[in-house]
Design an enzyme around this catalytic site. Structure first.
Site, PDB file in Angstrom:
ATOM      1  N   HIS A 309      -3.101  -7.986  -3.878  1.00  0.00           N
ATOM      2  CA  HIS A 309      -3.367  -8.215  -2.449  1.00  0.00           C
ATOM      3  C   HIS A 309      -2.038  -8.385  -1.721  1.00  0.00           C
ATOM      4  CE1 HIS A 309      -5.131  -9.938   1.188  1.00  0.00           C
ATOM      5  NE2 HIS A 309      -6.265  -9.454   0.746  1.00  0.00           N
ATOM      6  N   ASP A 366     -12.774  -7.116  -3.548  1.00  0.00           N
ATOM      7  CA  ASP A 366     -13.458  -5.866  -3.921  1.00  0.00           C
ATOM      8  C   ASP A 366     -13.823  -5.784  -5.390  1.00  0.00           C
ATOM      9  OD1 ASP A 366     -11.213  -4.686  -1.597  1.00  0.00           O
ATOM     10  OD2 ASP A 366     -13.375  -4.493  -1.351  1.00  0.00           O
TER      11      ASP A 366
HETATM   12  C1  SDX Z   1      -8.526  -5.522   0.901  1.00  0.00           C
HETATM   13  O1  SDX Z   1      -5.068  -7.394   3.902  1.00  0.00           O
HETATM   14  C2  SDX Z   1      -6.297  -7.866   3.686  1.00  0.00           C
HETATM   15  O2  SDX Z   1      -6.612  -8.974   4.022  1.00  0.00           O
HETATM   16  C3  SDX Z   1      -7.226  -6.860   3.006  1.00  0.00           C
HETATM   17  C4  SDX Z   1      -8.587  -7.406   2.573  1.00  0.00           C
HETATM   18  C5  SDX Z   1      -9.450  -7.808   3.771  1.00  0.00           C
HETATM   19  O3  SDX Z   1     -10.354  -8.618   3.556  1.00  0.00           O
HETATM   20  O4  SDX Z   1      -9.280  -7.185   4.853  1.00  0.00           O
HETATM   21  O5  SDX Z   1      -8.387  -8.508   1.718  1.00  0.00           O
HETATM   22  C6  SDX Z   1      -9.384  -6.325   1.806  1.00  0.00           C
HETATM   23  O6  SDX Z   1      -8.024  -4.504   1.320  1.00  0.00           O
HETATM   24  C7  SDX Z   1      -8.253  -6.032  -0.492  1.00  0.00           C
HETATM   25  C8  SDX Z   1      -7.279  -5.115  -1.290  1.00  0.00           C
HETATM   26  C9  SDX Z   1      -8.096  -3.951  -1.824  1.00  0.00           C
HETATM   27  N1  SDX Z   1      -7.234  -2.951  -2.504  1.00  0.00           N
HETATM   28  C10 SDX Z   1      -7.236  -2.801  -3.825  1.00  0.00           C
HETATM   29  O7  SDX Z   1      -7.852  -3.507  -4.610  1.00  0.00           O
HETATM   30  C11 SDX Z   1      -6.414  -1.608  -4.306  1.00  0.00           C
HETATM   31  C12 SDX Z   1      -5.601  -2.029  -5.562  1.00  0.00           C
HETATM   32  N2  SDX Z   1      -4.565  -2.941  -5.129  1.00  0.00           N
HETATM   33  C13 SDX Z   1      -3.362  -2.383  -4.638  1.00  0.00           C
HETATM   34  O8  SDX Z   1      -3.134  -1.076  -4.498  1.00  0.00           O
HETATM   35  C14 SDX Z   1      -2.331  -3.358  -4.151  1.00  0.00           C
HETATM   36  O9  SDX Z   1      -2.412  -4.482  -4.903  1.00  0.00           O
HETATM   37  C15 SDX Z   1      -2.432  -3.695  -2.682  1.00  0.00           C
HETATM   38  C16 SDX Z   1      -2.326  -2.463  -1.854  1.00  0.00           C
HETATM   39  C17 SDX Z   1      -3.716  -4.392  -2.394  1.00  0.00           C
HETATM   40  C18 SDX Z   1      -1.293  -4.632  -2.375  1.00  0.00           C
HETATM   41  O10 SDX Z   1      -0.150  -3.960  -2.658  1.00  0.00           O
HETATM   42  P1  SDX Z   1       1.271  -4.676  -2.416  1.00  0.00           P
HETATM   43  O11 SDX Z   1       1.167  -6.141  -2.255  1.00  0.00           O
HETATM   44  O12 SDX Z   1       1.956  -3.896  -1.350  1.00  0.00           O
HETATM   45  O13 SDX Z   1       1.919  -4.511  -3.785  1.00  0.00           O
HETATM   46  P2  SDX Z   1       2.847  -3.300  -4.121  1.00  0.00           P
HETATM   47  O14 SDX Z   1       2.077  -2.047  -3.860  1.00  0.00           O
HETATM   48  O15 SDX Z   1       4.173  -3.502  -3.473  1.00  0.00           O
HETATM   49  O16 SDX Z   1       2.992  -3.482  -5.719  1.00  0.00           O
HETATM   50  C19 SDX Z   1       3.830  -4.522  -6.257  1.00  0.00           C
HETATM   51  C20 SDX Z   1       3.846  -4.235  -7.747  1.00  0.00           C
HETATM   52  C21 SDX Z   1       4.105  -2.767  -8.078  1.00  0.00           C
HETATM   53  O17 SDX Z   1       4.657  -2.731  -9.367  1.00  0.00           O
HETATM   54  P3  SDX Z   1       6.301  -2.643  -9.507  1.00  0.00           P
HETATM   55  O18 SDX Z   1       6.791  -1.574  -8.570  1.00  0.00           O
HETATM   56  O19 SDX Z   1       6.780  -4.048  -9.141  1.00  0.00           O
HETATM   57  O20 SDX Z   1       6.522  -2.310 -10.963  1.00  0.00           O
HETATM   58  O21 SDX Z   1       2.531  -4.515  -8.273  1.00  0.00           O
HETATM   59  C22 SDX Z   1       1.977  -3.321  -8.786  1.00  0.00           C
HETATM   60  C23 SDX Z   1       2.722  -2.177  -8.152  1.00  0.00           C
HETATM   61  O22 SDX Z   1       2.676  -1.030  -8.964  1.00  0.00           O
HETATM   62  N3  SDX Z   1       0.565  -3.333  -8.402  1.00  0.00           N
HETATM   63  C24 SDX Z   1      -0.437  -2.996  -9.218  1.00  0.00           C
HETATM   64  C25 SDX Z   1      -1.604  -3.208  -8.475  1.00  0.00           C
HETATM   65  N4  SDX Z   1      -1.284  -3.651  -7.253  1.00  0.00           N
HETATM   66  C26 SDX Z   1       0.061  -3.732  -7.205  1.00  0.00           C
HETATM   67  N5  SDX Z   1      -0.439  -2.528 -10.486  1.00  0.00           N
HETATM   68  C27 SDX Z   1      -1.647  -2.266 -11.036  1.00  0.00           C
HETATM   69  N6  SDX Z   1      -2.817  -2.448 -10.384  1.00  0.00           N
HETATM   70  C28 SDX Z   1      -2.841  -2.928  -9.117  1.00  0.00           C
HETATM   71  N7  SDX Z   1      -3.976  -3.096  -8.476  1.00  0.00           N
END
Ligand code: SDX
Length: 432
Positions: A309, A366
């Site tokens: 998140h 989710d």
């Molecule tokens: C919602 O903003 C809100 O309030 C949203 C929400 C609402 O109620 O409106 O809460 C609803 O959108 C919830 C989020 C739903 N999305 C997902 O579940 C999709 C999977 N999650 C992600 O793609 C990710 O975690 C985000 C987009 C939610 C957040 O991404 P960030 O905080 O920008 O993290 P990042 O992309 O910068 O990643 C940081 C690291 C990376 O690894 P490194 O580069 O450090 O090696 O964490 C890893 C990413 O690869 N990572 C994950 C991951 N999420 C981040 N690795 C594996 N699985 C994941 N889900």
């Protein structure tokens, strides 16, 4: 008043005021940064930027706190209803019984959509994505409710109560109508004797002579799901609603834009992506362990959907509530969904794995919601639509907060230009 911030740029010191929120969130007030220093701040993705001061919802991502108008989500989940919490999000306080009855009547009366909307929906291809149809219908509501969508702020605010009830109610009606039209079924008329959630299920599933009757556990689970999605501070879609509202656009145009923002798999589309992920894992016979390794490797482009998140670096409190409700609902309905076992295994494995722990990746709203929605009979291609139905009160409350602010300026971020430097036009014959 908290202490000012001192910034040194090009050997010159500048002082900027700071802002402290009710829960001690702190911000440097950079509203004069460019005029004072010639610099702008740069924060791609806005993760460190406050776009507004809002009184609606508070989140503490480090601790995993979510409150609507100061009341913890755990208490609202336990004691409130979707419409009661929606009223509070819109107007600021829990309603009296009279206010709640009035609001409920407005929502029930505002649930019918124009017959022309039904004709418009029939114009979509049978395989049209439900979120594409819903977004179109929300925009179209500014046509079918033109007197409440004039873009004259004073007039639109005068009609706010009716417009808010229409937006909340007709989103559900349009969603159900879109589902039935694509199945070649006649639409159902809203039933004002039913609760919000029961009416939606009736609109979706009632057939001629065979009205859909939800059992209490199903009604409760759906109402809880909608309540938990009702608002969430300045997330991608809500910020989009505020961006559009800041230009003076009416309520329906603003929430239609929010609906488009919600559609993406990184945001509201994640609940559908979670079920797709669980089904893929189930089809391979893997218990989830192999998938987790792939998600960690990043090579496959796979992510553990429903985890992580932008704000929560701890458990999303909604995930805990939904996870528990999911278990109870499936037990009550006698559903043995192998995806729930896989989800549980993924959660336990990920929470013990340093890759996720070190990146503060926890289940979000989710992760379990798709399993609940499937148990309620909602088709998976409508899971994000359910998110939009739940989030509508939050979008409408944020539109109202902007519309009520006489000092609100149009949102207009700046940029740093990195394109070609000054150059002249080249005639066609001189081009390479
Ligand atoms: C919602 O903003 C809100 O309030 C949203 C929400 C609402 O109620 O409106 O809460 C609803 O959108 C919830 C989020 C739903 N999305 C997902 O579940 C999709 C999977 N999650 C992600 O793609 C990710 O975690 C985000 C987009 C939610 C957040 O991404 P960030 O905080 O920008 O993290 P990042 O992309 O910068 O990643 C940081 C690291 C990376 O690894 P490194 O580069 O450090 O090696 O964490 C890893 C990413 O690869 N990572 C994950 C991951 N999420 C981040 N690795 C594996 N699985 C994941 N889900």
């Amino acid at each position: 008043m908290s202490k000012p911030a001192v910034l040194t740029l090009d050997d010159k010191e500048y002082v900027f005021p700071t802002i402290k929120g009710v829960e001690n969130e702190k911000a440097v007030d950079f509203r004069t940064l460019r005029s004072a220093t010639g610099y702008i701040s740069y924060d791609e993705g806005y993760g460190n930027t406050g776009s507004c001061q809002s009184e609606i919802t508070y989140i503490d991502g480090e601790v995993g706190i979510l409150r609507y108008r100061g009341i913890p989500i755990e208490q609202l989940a336990d004691k409130s209803s979707f419409l009661e919490s929606s009223y509070m999000l819109l107007y600021g306080d829990l309603p009296t019984q009279f206010e709640l009855d009035q609001f409920t009547t407005r929502v029930r009366k505002g649930a019918a959509v124009s017959p022309m909307m039904c004709d418009a929906l029939k114009g979509f291809p049978r395989d049209a994505p439900p979120m594409g149809m819903l977004g179109s219908m929300l925009g179209a509501m500014s046509c079918y409710n033109a007197s409440m969508a004039t873009n004259d702020r004073a007039v639109d605010l005068e009609h706010f109560d009716e417009a808010a009830a229409a937006a909340i109610a007709q989103t559900a009606t349009a969603a159900a109508l879109g589902y039935r039209v694509t199945k070649g079924l006649e639409g159902n008329q809203p039933d004002p004797s039913l609760s919000f959630g029961d009416n939606f299920l009736h609109l979706m599933f009632s057939e001629e002579g065979r009205p859909y009757k939800a059992i209490p556990e199903v009604s409760r689970a759906l109402d809880l799901m909608l309540l938990l999605h009702a608002d969430h501070e300045q997330n991608c879609s809500t910020s989009t609603v505020r961006m559009v509202a800041s230009g003076g656009a009416n309520l329906f145009a603003s929430v239609a834009a929010g609906c488009g923002a919600l559609w993406g798999p990184a945001h509201g589309g994640a609940n559908m992506a979670v079920i797709k992920m669980l089904e893929e894992i189930r089809a391979t016979g893997d218990d989830g362990s192999k998938f987790i390794e792939e998600a960690k490797s990043g090579k496959s482009g796979k992510r553990l959907m429903g985890f992580g998140h932008r704000v929560y670096k701890n458990f999303d409190p909604r995930a805990k509530i939904i996870g528990k409700a999911c278990e109870e609902l499936l037990n009550k309905l006698g559903i043995d969904d192998p995806c729930l076992d896989i989800a549980r295994h993924l959660e336990q494995a990920a929470l013990a794995d340093d890759y996720f722990i070190s990146r503060n990746l926890y289940p979000n709203v989710d992760f379990y919601s798709g399993i609940v929605l499937r148990a309620l009979g909602i088709p998976s291609d409508m899971f994000t639509v359910m998110f939009a139905i739940g989030r509508m009160p939050g979008w409408v409350a944020n539109w109202r907060e902007i519309a009520m602010n006489p000092k609100m300026k149009i949102n207009r971020p700046r940029q740093i230009y990195q394109g070609p430097a000054l150059r002249d036009y080249v005639a066609m014959e001189d081009r390479g």
